[in-house]
Design a protein around this motif. Sequence first.
Motif, PDB file in Angstrom:
ATOM      1  N   PHE A  45       2.518 -34.664   1.312  1.00 31.39           N
ATOM      2  CA  PHE A  45       4.021 -35.143   1.519  1.00 31.39           C
ATOM      3  C   PHE A  45       4.643 -33.787   0.962  1.00 31.39           C
ATOM      4  O   PHE A  45       5.723 -33.571   1.659  1.00 31.39           O
ATOM      5  N   SER A  76       4.854 -31.670   4.012  1.00 30.92           N
ATOM      6  CA  SER A  76       5.857 -32.222   4.797  1.00 30.92           C
ATOM      7  C   SER A  76       7.383 -31.703   4.495  1.00 30.92           C
ATOM      8  O   SER A  76       7.997 -31.381   5.393  1.00 30.92           O
ATOM      9  N   LEU A  77       7.505 -32.059   3.153  1.00 32.70           N
ATOM     10  CA  LEU A  77       8.930 -31.667   2.654  1.00 32.70           C
ATOM     11  C   LEU A  77       9.120 -30.032   2.803  1.00 32.70           C
ATOM     12  O   LEU A  77      10.124 -29.512   3.367  1.00 32.70           O
ATOM     13  N   THR A  90       9.399 -29.244   6.853  1.00 31.60           N
ATOM     14  CA  THR A  90      10.936 -29.856   7.209  1.00 31.60           C
ATOM     15  C   THR A  90      11.877 -28.939   6.835  1.00 31.60           C
ATOM     16  O   THR A  90      13.000 -28.544   7.395  1.00 31.60           O
ATOM     17  N   LYS A 138      14.328 -26.742   9.297  1.00 30.46           N
ATOM     18  CA  LYS A 138      15.793 -26.882   9.327  1.00 30.46           C
ATOM     19  C   LYS A 138      16.560 -25.780   9.506  1.00 30.46           C
ATOM     20  O   LYS A 138      17.525 -25.647  10.056  1.00 30.46           O
ATOM     21  N   PRO A 195      12.258 -35.344  12.554  1.00 29.28           N
ATOM     22  CA  PRO A 195      13.031 -34.803  11.939  1.00 29.28           C
ATOM     23  C   PRO A 195      12.969 -34.696  10.502  1.00 29.28           C
ATOM     24  O   PRO A 195      13.125 -33.788   9.620  1.00 29.28           O
ATOM     25  N   GLY A 196      12.736 -36.060   9.608  1.00 30.13           N
ATOM     26  CA  GLY A 196      12.604 -36.176   8.357  1.00 30.13           C
ATOM     27  C   GLY A 196      11.327 -35.877   7.816  1.00 30.13           C
ATOM     28  O   GLY A 196      10.458 -36.064   8.465  1.00 30.13           O
ATOM     29  N   ALA A 197      11.278 -35.707   6.592  1.00 30.59           N
ATOM     30  CA  ALA A 197       9.925 -35.323   5.768  1.00 30.59           C
ATOM     31  C   ALA A 197       9.077 -36.548   5.706  1.00 30.59           C
ATOM     32  O   ALA A 197       7.863 -36.896   5.963  1.00 30.59           O
ATOM     33  N   LEU A 237       7.704 -37.233   9.230  1.00 32.43           N
ATOM     34  CA  LEU A 237       6.495 -36.642   9.549  1.00 32.43           C
ATOM     35  C   LEU A 237       5.423 -36.875   8.849  1.00 32.43           C
ATOM     36  O   LEU A 237       4.252 -36.920   9.204  1.00 32.43           O
TER      37      LEU A 237
END
Lengths: 40, 500
Positions: free
Chosen positions: A28, A31-32, A35, A39, B308-310, B313
């Motif tokens: 996770f 993922s953060l 992202t 962005k 688009p969001g964590a 994903l």
Amino acid sequence: MKARAALNIILGIAVEVLYALCVMALAFAISLALTAVFKK
Amino acid sequence: MILRPHLEDIKNIGYYLGKVIIGLSLAMFLPVILGLALKEKGPSLDFLISLQISVIFGLLLTKLCFTEKDLNWMQGMIVVSLAWLAAMFLGAIPLYLSGHWKSYLDACFDAMSGFSTTGLVLAQDLDHLSFAHNFWRHLIMFMGGQGIVIIALSFFVKGFSGAFTMYVGEARDEKIMPNVISTARFIWLVSIVYLILGTLALGAVGILNGMRPLNAFFHGICVFMAAFDTGGFTPQSQNILYYHSLAYEAVTAVIMILGAINFKLHYHIWMGNRREIIRNIETAALFITIMITFFITAVGLQQLGIYPGAMLLFRKGFYQLISGHTGTGYQTLYPAQFVTDWGNLPMVGVILAMALGGAVCSTTGAIKMLRVGIIFKALIQDIKRIILPERAMVVQKFHHIKTLFLEDKVARSALLITLAYLVLYGLGAIVGMLFGNSFLYSLFESTSAAANVGLSCGITNAAMPAALKVTYIIQMWAGRLEFMSVFTLLGFLVAAIKGK
């Protein structure tokens, strides 16, 4: 002896579940991070 | 010179094969009981017919081939490879009788997919399948995960000295307890303890999501059996997507990871050696390879910008990835979405994860983490040999329950099995391409079948050519048994034809 063995099993299960949660937590975090990077 | 097998070899193989078949047949009583309890008369009859056929076949073999001799290595290996084929043919009978499979070949495909804990599905109208048949699909997955010959041995057959050869033949070369039967029973203990906990957790989540209690716990037990045994079947055709629940996905992800852990490691952790989870080469390799393959997948998905969001994903990307890496095959995507939404790089990430697999002596397929760790250590050892002076003694160690020295023969064995898997993945991909599929999609489906995963990008369906179905059946069978018993069977057949 039996109580000790049962406690070991419970703690063993807890450790294994914790391992799985750590894997998920780090994924996770990846993922953060990705992202945030994509962005920009 | 090749020696032709003796009649005695065939009698020994037939006798023990018959015993294993009788043991497996008795498992069909469970769906019969469930069907009768839920007033499903037709499905119960399907299982009673299949049970009778299987028991008669098993009894015939034991009577015709009666012997009091124990199995030798070759015979044990052949019994294992034939037992898995027999299980497929006999386990497919109730599936075919249900009318939900278009042909007996399709039913055999799903039976092998179940026993080998793969999870590829050819069933039609799965959402209206009876409870008894659905339970059978998941039960064969649970039995396949434990090792069907070992189940027959530990519960239905008295112990004998040939048991170890069959245990090894089912790709379980690690002895946890002093003898094979107690090892098999410990594997059952772990599975049953987690079965109770996992079913309760999934049942509770199901009820909180609005399912009726009976349905929630039926789904809970089925999904647990297929997740812990890294199988991938679900009671509904939409797989895990059916539940639309983050909690359900989180619980199944934890169960999949637990299923990918070595039973020997479970034993040592449960006996109090909890630090082993950090020190063990397999858990370390699993952790690292999951992160690397997820990084590749996630970068690919971010480049496409579809999630688009964590959180999205993580839910979509990580779930398919961990499902592939542990060899489970649970999906929260429709198969076609791999092709239409995911693109090349994310699919490569998942293919790599599927190809690597989980731990040895777990319920996963594929190359497996111990071999990956050993090959990596052997590589480091060779680099050291080049860098250090010629006279230097290069010793490489690794930790797997205890600290071990890396020997050349261990590295060679790991490399050979890895090579065999790579060849199997490649051959399946070539067959897929022969039927007009692209290289990447063929490799994805082939790796999924051979590594006993069950993720699909859409090639696997009831309309695919029979030759491709047979190819995937062979891949699932050889991949689950890790080649040795399959090669022994092939050698035996060659000896029977060409031997003197």
